[in-house]
Design a protein around this motif. Structure first.
Motif, PDB file in Angstrom:
ATOM      1  N   ALA A 111       0.839  -1.198   0.000  1.00  0.00           N
ATOM      2  CA  ALA A 111       0.000   0.000   0.000  1.00  0.00           C
ATOM      3  C   ALA A 111       0.872   1.246   0.000  1.00  0.00           C
ATOM      4  O   ALA A 111       1.929   1.274   0.635  1.00  0.00           O
ATOM      5  CB  ALA A 111      -0.912   0.003   1.227  1.00  0.00           C
ATOM      6  N   CYS A 112       0.408   2.262  -0.728  1.00  0.00           N
ATOM      7  CA  CYS A 112       1.158   3.518  -0.848  1.00  0.00           C
ATOM      8  C   CYS A 112       0.210   4.664  -0.508  1.00  0.00           C
ATOM      9  O   CYS A 112      -0.849   4.789  -1.121  1.00  0.00           O
ATOM     10  CB  CYS A 112       1.688   3.654  -2.274  1.00  0.00           C
ATOM     11  SG  CYS A 112       2.249   5.299  -2.722  1.00  0.00           S
ATOM     12  N   ASP A 113       0.602   5.468   0.471  1.00  0.00           N
ATOM     13  CA  ASP A 113      -0.272   6.591   0.845  1.00  0.00           C
ATOM     14  C   ASP A 113       0.254   7.923   0.295  1.00  0.00           C
ATOM     15  O   ASP A 113      -0.144   8.994   0.760  1.00  0.00           O
ATOM     16  CB  ASP A 113      -0.488   6.642   2.364  1.00  0.00           C
ATOM     17  CG  ASP A 113       0.806   6.840   3.151  1.00  0.00           C
ATOM     18  OD1 ASP A 113       1.857   7.104   2.513  1.00  0.00           O
ATOM     19  OD2 ASP A 113       0.758   6.723   4.385  1.00  0.00           O
ATOM     20  N   CYS A 114       1.143   7.852  -0.690  1.00  0.00           N
ATOM     21  CA  CYS A 114       1.628   9.090  -1.319  1.00  0.00           C
ATOM     22  C   CYS A 114       0.482   9.783  -2.054  1.00  0.00           C
ATOM     23  O   CYS A 114      -0.338   9.123  -2.693  1.00  0.00           O
ATOM     24  CB  CYS A 114       2.725   8.788  -2.333  1.00  0.00           C
ATOM     25  SG  CYS A 114       4.238   8.138  -1.608  1.00  0.00           S
ATOM     26  N   SER A 115       0.469  11.093  -1.987  1.00  0.00           N
ATOM     27  CA  SER A 115      -0.509  11.875  -2.734  1.00  0.00           C
ATOM     28  C   SER A 115       0.253  12.691  -3.784  1.00  0.00           C
ATOM     29  O   SER A 115       1.485  12.634  -3.851  1.00  0.00           O
ATOM     30  CB  SER A 115      -1.256  12.818  -1.793  1.00  0.00           C
ATOM     31  OG  SER A 115      -0.337  13.758  -1.265  1.00  0.00           O
ATOM     32  N   GLY A 134      10.169   2.299  -6.410  1.00  0.00           N
ATOM     33  CA  GLY A 134       9.633   2.713  -5.120  1.00  0.00           C
ATOM     34  C   GLY A 134       8.589   3.795  -5.282  1.00  0.00           C
ATOM     35  O   GLY A 134       7.892   3.876  -6.302  1.00  0.00           O
ATOM     36  N   CYS A 135       8.454   4.633  -4.275  1.00  0.00           N
ATOM     37  CA  CYS A 135       7.580   5.806  -4.334  1.00  0.00           C
ATOM     38  C   CYS A 135       8.233   6.855  -3.453  1.00  0.00           C
ATOM     39  O   CYS A 135       9.052   6.522  -2.591  1.00  0.00           O
ATOM     40  CB  CYS A 135       6.163   5.465  -3.871  1.00  0.00           C
ATOM     41  SG  CYS A 135       6.063   4.961  -2.145  1.00  0.00           S
ATOM     42  N   PRO A 136       7.921   8.133  -3.655  1.00  0.00           N
ATOM     43  CA  PRO A 136       8.665   9.169  -2.926  1.00  0.00           C
ATOM     44  C   PRO A 136       8.493   9.101  -1.409  1.00  0.00           C
ATOM     45  O   PRO A 136       9.368   9.542  -0.664  1.00  0.00           O
ATOM     46  CB  PRO A 136       8.110  10.489  -3.496  1.00  0.00           C
ATOM     47  CG  PRO A 136       6.854  10.126  -4.197  1.00  0.00           C
ATOM     48  CD  PRO A 136       6.995   8.703  -4.635  1.00  0.00           C
ATOM     49  N   GLY A 137       7.405   8.511  -0.943  1.00  0.00           N
ATOM     50  CA  GLY A 137       7.178   8.434   0.496  1.00  0.00           C
ATOM     51  C   GLY A 137       7.803   7.210   1.154  1.00  0.00           C
ATOM     52  O   GLY A 137       7.659   7.006   2.367  1.00  0.00           O
ATOM     53  N   GLY A 138       8.496   6.386   0.365  1.00  0.00           N
ATOM     54  CA  GLY A 138       9.130   5.195   0.933  1.00  0.00           C
ATOM     55  C   GLY A 138       8.134   4.241   1.571  1.00  0.00           C
ATOM     56  O   GLY A 138       8.406   3.620   2.608  1.00  0.00           O
ATOM     57  N   CYS A 139       6.978   4.093   0.946  1.00  0.00           N
ATOM     58  CA  CYS A 139       5.890   3.323   1.565  1.00  0.00           C
ATOM     59  C   CYS A 139       6.206   1.840   1.689  1.00  0.00           C
ATOM     60  O   CYS A 139       5.747   1.184   2.630  1.00  0.00           O
ATOM     61  CB  CYS A 139       4.600   3.520   0.765  1.00  0.00           C
ATOM     62  SG  CYS A 139       4.038   5.238   0.786  1.00  0.00           S
ATOM     63  N   ARG A 140       6.989   1.314   0.756  1.00  0.00           N
ATOM     64  CA  ARG A 140       7.329  -0.118   0.812  1.00  0.00           C
ATOM     65  C   ARG A 140       8.089  -0.414   2.108  1.00  0.00           C
ATOM     66  O   ARG A 140       7.768  -1.352   2.826  1.00  0.00           O
ATOM     67  CB  ARG A 140       8.173  -0.466  -0.409  1.00  0.00           C
ATOM     68  CG  ARG A 140       8.539  -1.923  -0.517  1.00  0.00           C
ATOM     69  CD  ARG A 140       9.402  -2.133  -1.760  1.00  0.00           C
ATOM     70  NE  ARG A 140       9.799  -3.520  -1.906  1.00  0.00           N
ATOM     71  CZ  ARG A 140      10.640  -3.951  -2.833  1.00  0.00           C
ATOM     72  NH1 ARG A 140      11.150  -3.097  -3.710  1.00  0.00           N
ATOM     73  NH2 ARG A 140      10.963  -5.238  -2.899  1.00  0.00           N
TER      74      ARG A 140
HETATM   75 ZN   LIG Z   1       4.088   5.881  -1.408  1.00  0.00          ZN
END
Ligand SMILES: [Zn+2]
Length: 299
Positions: A111-115, A134-140
């Motif tokens: 799950a990724c909570d980046c907006s 990845g994603c900028p919020g490091g959700c992994r």
């Molecule tokens: Zn994310």
């Protein structure tokens, strides 16, 4: 052109609006390459986006195909009208659930909570757009809890994937240039990329013919297919798009190019095919052409 003989390809519109001239351009390439290679064409309704797709658009789309005399080898438009179908994505939720579970056994699905703000903040701080994996919020790494309202991403890994495009030649690109691939969006919809890879596998599609605007999406889809256990690699053919007179991309919002409106206004289907061939640069004359004549010029 080199390609496997007798391929299976597909015409796969999303019922988010009326069938327009851009769809006809795609149909000419899909059937054109299928005919040239001795293959067959499947019809698939890509209504994975439950907010944007509407049943009335699907009904209109099937009617428009019948009016144009464009018929897939499978299924018939009446089969889609008659009820649930393996060729309509919204009828296939359990298949995508099972594929996601399979994917989760070979890579991280998280799950990724980046907006948008998370991406914008990263761009601001680093003076360049975010690039994956990845994603900028490091959700992994953060182990964000899966819950409704969050994007679900699959880690496809780093590096490039390449392919020999039947129309563009040798191409390659980064698998995770925009970050790990979203497989489910924040509204709970399966994503385009996830659905088409799962569908092409289960339908035995081994030739993907689509607009050049999807070229950049191809490396991730090649990698995803491999992770899902697909042994062969489909062939790809990315064709030119027809554009508005000012050069911008044609979209479903262009009511003036809706096939039904043009036919209702007295244009013949042959005139429409001729216009599309002209706008694709395949026949400068713009002379009326039957669908069979139109597809004969591809390849
Ligand atoms: Zn994310």
């Amino acid at each position: 052109m080199t390609a496997s003989s007798s391929p299976t390809t597909r015409f796969a519109p999303a019922p988010t609006g009326r069938l327009h001239l851009g769809h006809l351009a795609n149909a000419i390439y899909v059937w054109g390459l299928a005919r040239r290679l001795g293959g067959r064409v499947l019809l698939r309704i890509e209504d994975h986006d439950r907010q944007r797709c509407r049943p009335e658009y699907e009904a209109a789309l099937l009617d428009d195909l019948d009016r144009l005399g464009i018929a897939a080898d499978e299924p018939a438009t009446d089969a889609l009208r008659s009820g649930p179908s393996a060729y309509r994505q919204s009828d296939c939720g359990p298949i995508y659930e099972a594929a996601l579970e399979r994917l989760g056994r070979v890579t991280d699905v998280y799950a990724c909570d980046c907006s948008r703000a998370t991406f914008a903040a990263w761009r601001e701080a680093n003076s360049r757009p975010w690039t994956g994996p990845g994603c900028p919020g490091g959700c992994r790494a953060r182990g964000v809890e899966r819950r409704p309202g969050l994007t679900v991403r699959a880690a496809l890994g780093d590096g490039d994937e390449g392919w020999d495009d039947l129309l563009l030649g040798a191409r390659s690109g980064q698998v995770s240039s925009d970050g790990d691939l979203p497989v489910r969006d924040r509204s709970g919809n399966w994503t385009y990329a996830f659905c088409v890879v799962v569908d092409d596998m289960r339908h035995g599609v081994d030739l993907v013919v689509r607009g050049a605007d999807l070229t950049a999406a191809t490396p991730a889809q090649i990698r995803l297919a491999r992770l899902l256990g697909r042994a062969d690699r489909p062939e790809f053919a990315h064709h030119p798009l027809i554009r508005r007179p000012d050069g911008s991309k044609l979209s479903k919002a262009d009511g003036a190019t809706a096939v039904s409106a043009l036919l209702d206004a007295g244009r013949s289907r042959e005139q429409l095919f001729g216009e599309v061939l002209q706008r694709l640069g395949l026949d400068p004359s713009g002379n009326p052409a039957s669908f069979e004549e139109a597809v004969a010029g591809i390849g």
